[in-house]
Motif scaffolding. Structure first.
Motif, short mmCIF file in Angstrom:
data_model
loop_
_atom_site.label_atom_id
_atom_site.label_comp_id
_atom_site.label_asym_id
_atom_site.label_seq_id
_atom_site.Cartn_x
_atom_site.Cartn_y
_atom_site.Cartn_z
N ILE A 1 0.74 -1.12 -0.01
CA ILE A 1 0.28 -0.08 -0.02
C ILE A 1 1.06 1.38 0.08
O ILE A 1 0.60 2.17 -0.69
CB ILE A 1 -0.93 -0.22 1.14
N LEU A 2 1.87 1.22 0.74
CA LEU A 2 3.02 2.43 0.76
C LEU A 2 3.70 2.69 -0.54
O LEU A 2 3.69 3.65 -1.16
CB LEU A 2 4.21 2.05 1.81
N ALA A 3 3.77 1.24 -1.57
CA ALA A 3 4.21 1.67 -2.42
C ALA A 3 3.29 2.26 -3.59
O ALA A 3 3.61 2.99 -4.23
CB ALA A 3 4.65 0.36 -3.13
N ALA A 4 2.15 1.82 -3.33
CA ALA A 4 1.06 2.32 -4.30
C ALA A 4 1.11 3.88 -4.03
O ALA A 4 0.81 4.70 -5.01
CB ALA A 4 -0.21 1.54 -4.18
N SER A 5 0.91 4.29 -2.77
CA SER A 5 0.95 5.57 -2.57
C SER A 5 2.18 6.28 -2.89
O SER A 5 1.93 7.41 -3.45
CB SER A 5 0.83 5.70 -0.82
N ARG A 6 3.38 5.84 -3.07
CA ARG A 6 4.43 6.46 -3.38
C ARG A 6 4.33 6.75 -5.16
O ARG A 6 4.80 7.72 -5.65
CB ARG A 6 5.58 5.82 -2.92
N LEU A 7 4.06 5.52 -5.73
CA LEU A 7 4.08 5.58 -7.12
C LEU A 7 2.70 6.33 -7.74
O LEU A 7 2.48 6.36 -8.94
CB LEU A 7 4.14 4.27 -7.70
N LEU A 8 1.92 6.47 -6.77
CA LEU A 8 0.54 7.10 -7.24
C LEU A 8 -0.29 6.21 -8.08
O LEU A 8 -1.07 6.64 -8.61
CB LEU A 8 0.68 8.34 -7.76
N GLY A 9 0.00 4.94 -7.83
CA GLY A 9 -0.86 4.07 -8.68
C GLY A 9 -0.73 2.45 -8.64
O GLY A 9 0.39 2.09 -7.81
N VAL A 10 -1.50 1.69 -9.21
CA VAL A 10 -1.40 0.26 -9.20
C VAL A 10 -1.37 -0.15 -10.78
O VAL A 10 -2.30 0.11 -10.90
CB VAL A 10 -2.30 -0.40 -8.13
N SER A 11 -0.64 -1.14 -10.60
CA SER A 11 -0.70 -1.83 -12.01
C SER A 11 0.02 -3.34 -11.90
O SER A 11 0.92 -3.44 -11.09
CB SER A 11 -0.21 -1.26 -13.36
#
Lengths: 363, 401
Positions: free
Chosen positions: B305-315
């Motif tokens: 979730i932190l990674a998604a928050s940092r990259l501003l997205g999920v894929s």
């Protein structure tokens, strides 16, 4: 009102382009049997979600009595080879191959030739063996579109400092994209109008890697550059995340881009990225279907369809290079017209509040 | 040691086993801290910007995801197991949180909680399966990671990605603590630290050990204070201390406390060091093991979730892909948590992640390119695991904790 006029114009232009590319090819109910479409993987979403269905549609249009079977190589070249062999054993009429690994498709190509089955290479450059026809957007064309657009965006004022993000090092696709960009950017670099302050290859086009590379570029230059030229949308999205984490979004332009990713289209609508290169998947699928029909009938494809050749290491393949479209804030609607995404896909999250999305709500 | 093979040290020198004993024991953090100093000095000399406040701020955020995954792996490694599914769990948890936030308009807290709960659940199922069937954790968790990759593809929308720009979840990796407040928090942390040291000093004295207050309380407190002052003033000179860093430190401190001062923690280390003795003592060893996997799954999920928050997205392309799994395992091991079980602490996750992130950060800063990056990652992995294995071997397979 103005946007309606623009929408109508865009639609008309697109309709013209579409009819222009589809030629007049009548449905041929005489053709029967099965044609196989070999998808490469599940991770590149477009192949499963867009190219596959579009190819089935197009085949229905040109040869309504031919059945299309779709197999997925799951990123595994040996699995894909088994699927090709199975299709040949099953007496397929033609194979459309999107190679799971372009450099490891040779065995499949020779197997098809030996069985006398026409094989159309699709998008990925299946190398090291005989191929009947090849249809692709062409990384060079994509790179040229990116370079031309970036050069235009950096033509006034300057000189400008820029950062460049390339794709995965060692890929043919990465090399050709860069070559296309250089056609437009190198003259400006030589003339001193553009200075490249950072450039790097992004391992596997991974957005997180692109983010870190850009954060380090910002550190190295103290944020003193005006634009980033990214080679696809994933790396552009990583670059944007780097700018956002430093509060620099909107101050440094993001140019380049390709694929018309939904997140990127949203960023374009929000003014965070300048544009992207749209690959109109249905157009490519349509080209493949027409090449399949021509190959089965043992006829030449229609005049002008084959517009170049591609050397895959075994020989020169007659190739259809399909045109790409530059998308920016003014023509995001073209992506919807092309059937790549619909407005409901694009207008989610923060982008839902943009004017374009409000104008197209409920469409 | 019952089941770990004893290998005789090949030399007669007494220095080597003693050194190895120290490294696998109380000097556990010395190699990694020396390594960090060397890495920083190396890149700092090549480009002074490496040590600039801006880059230290970058570094603190770049290492967060790896550190969070490594932190979850620590208890699993301590019980001599491994979890190969952490990267996949992180990807699915991020997808769940992102989809709830964007498609279902759920509140950000609920979305985060759902993601973490999913991670914990996967950990529970894996832990139960492993303890019940006695299948090696390596195989079970690897299989689960493949299933999770499929689950992520199913959960993602047809567009293949979720854009989190402008949503509330970006505060996790994108916001900073007020500069004055971070000094206040540091003061509180220092007071708590001193209190703990003092309590352990009185315990030791009660047990009849001769320990001085200077060596046991004052000196460590001064070191911690100095580190806090340097780190906080550096980060405050840029944007401030990232909220994510505060979360990471809080998690490490809580897990350290659990490891050292609770019955569960003591059983956890004992399970790794000598499982048969723990079973003979009547402790429910399977429950300890399952808990370790649950903790691991929850932290992996939060890391995602932190990674998604940092990259501003999920894929599918960006989340949980690439070298994240290997980096997380490397971080824990390079930081001083042993692959042989029984040894290690939550701090190793931070130190290890900091070391390997410093390397990729420096390579990107200098623009050395993909080849150097790949080669260095490989060499660090081999060296890190080798130091652990050699220390284990030359110490005669003794368990120090």
């Amino acid at each position: 009102m103005k946007s309606i006029v623009r929408g109508v114009l865009a639609a008309a232009a697109f309709a013209l382009a579409a009819t222009g590319s589809a030629y007049a090819l009548d449905p041929d109910p005489e053709l029967t049997g099965t044609v196989h479409l070999m998808l490469p993987n599940f991770t590149t979403v477009r192949f499963v979600e867009k190219d596959g269905p579009a190819f089935v549609e197009a085949m229905k249009k040109y040869a309504p009595n031919i059945k299309v079977e779709i197999a997925n190589g799951e990123s595994n070249p040996s699995l894909q080879q088994q699927q090709v062999e199975a299709a040949i054993t099953g007496d397929t009429k033609a194979i459309v191959l999107i190679a799971a690994d372009p450099s490891l498709a040779s065995a499949s190509l020779f197997a098809a030739e030996k069985a006398g089955v026409p094989l159309i290479a699709y998008e990925h450059e299946a190398s090291g063996g005989p191929v009947t026809y090849y249809t692709q957007f062409g990384a060079l064309k994509v790179g040229q579109a990116q370079g031309k657009n970036a050069a235009a965006a950096l033509s006034e004022g300057g000189p400008y400092k820029i950062a460049r993000l390339y794709g995965n090092k060692g890929d043919f696709y990465t090399r050709a994209t860069k070559e296309g960009q250089d056609e437009h950017l190198q003259p400006l670099i030589d003339a001193g109008k553009i200075e490249v302050v950072c450039e790097d290859y992004v391992p596997n086009w991974n957005p997180s890697e692109a983010q870190r590379i850009m954060e380090q570029c910002l550190t190295k230059t103290d944020g003193d550059f005006q634009a980033i030229v990214a080679s696809n949308d994933g790396t552009a999205e990583g670059a944007l995340a780097a700018l956002v984490s430093q509060g620099l979004q909107g101050q440094i332009k993001i140019l380049g881009g390709q694929d018309a990713n939904v997140a990127t289209l949203q960023n374009i609508l929000l003014g965070l990225q300048h544009g992207t290169v749209l690959k109109n998947y249905p157009m490519l699928a349509d080209s493949a279907a027409r090449l399949v029909v021509a190959a089965i009938k043992k006829q030449q494809p229609e005049e002008g369809h084959i517009n170049g050749e591609f050397d895959n290491g075994y020989g020169k393949i007659p190739t259809a290079f399909i045109d790409v479209t530059m998308i920016d804030q003014s023509n995001v609607g073209d992506v919807v017209e092309a059937g790549v995404w619909n407005w409901a896909d694009v207008c989610t999250g923060a982008a839902a509040n943009t004017q374009t999305c409000k104008d197209n709500a409920g469409k | 040691m019952a089941s770990v093979e004893r290998m005789p040290a090949p030399t007669n020198s007494k220095l080597l086993p003693r050194l190895a004993g120290l490294i696998s024991g109380e000097w556990r953090y010395v190699p990694i801290l020396v390594a960090i100093v060397l890495i920083w000095a190396f890149f700092g000399l090549l480009d002074p910007k490496f040590l600039s406040p801006r880059n230290l701020s970058n570094l603190s955020l770049q290492c967060i995801v790896t550190a969070m995954l490594a932190l979850g792996l620590v208890p699993v490694l301590i019980i001599r197991q491994i979890d190969m599914s952490v990267a996949a769990i992180s990807a699915v948890a991020a997808t769940i949180a992102g989809q709830l936030l964007i498609a279902q308009n759920v509140s950000v807290w609920l979305a985060i909680a759902a993601g973490i709960a999913f991670g914990a659940l996967v950990g529970l199922v894996q832990g139960r399966w492993i303890t019940w069937t006695r299948t090696p954790a390596f195989l079970v968790t690897f299989g689960v990671s493949l299933v999770l990759a499929a689950v992520q593809l199913k959960l993602l929308p047809a567009t293949g990605q979720i854009n989190l720009f402008g949503t509330d979840i970006t505060f996790l990796a994108g916001s900073y603590i007020d500069k004055t407040l971070s000094w206040g928090l540091a003061a509180v942390a220092l007071v708590i630290f001193v209190a703990f040291r003092y309590a352990s000093l009185t315990d030791a004295r009660k047990a009849g050990l001769d320990r001085t207050a200077t060596k046991h309380v004052v000196a460590p407190a001064l070191i911690v204070a100095a580190v806090l002052v340097v780190v906080i003033s550096a980060l405050n000179r840029h944007n401030g201390v990232p909220v994510a860093v505060l979360i990471l430190f809080t998690a490490i401190i809580v897990l350290s406390y659990i490891g050292k001062h609770t019955r569960f923690g003591i059983y956890l280390y004992a399970t790794g060091a000598n499982p048969s003795a723990v079973v003979r003592a009547g402790i429910k060893v399977d429950r300890i093991r399952m808990t370790a996997f649950v903790v691991c799954g929850a932290f992996a999920a939060f890391g995602g979730i932190l990674a998604a928050s940092r990259l501003l997205g999920v894929s599918a392309q960006s989340s949980g892909m690439g070298t994240l799994l290997l980096e997380a395992i490397t971080a824990a091991v390079v930081g001083g948590t042993s692959l042989f079980g029984g040894r290690g602490s939550p701090w190793s996750a931070l130190f290890g992640a900091l070391a390997i992130t410093s390397i990729s950060n420096g390579i990107d800063l200098l623009g050395l390119g993909t080849e150097v990056k790949l080669a260095t990652q490989g060499i660090v992995l081999v060296l890190a695991t080798s130091v652990d294995s050699l220390a284990h071997r030359f110490a005669g397979g003794r368990q120090e904790d």
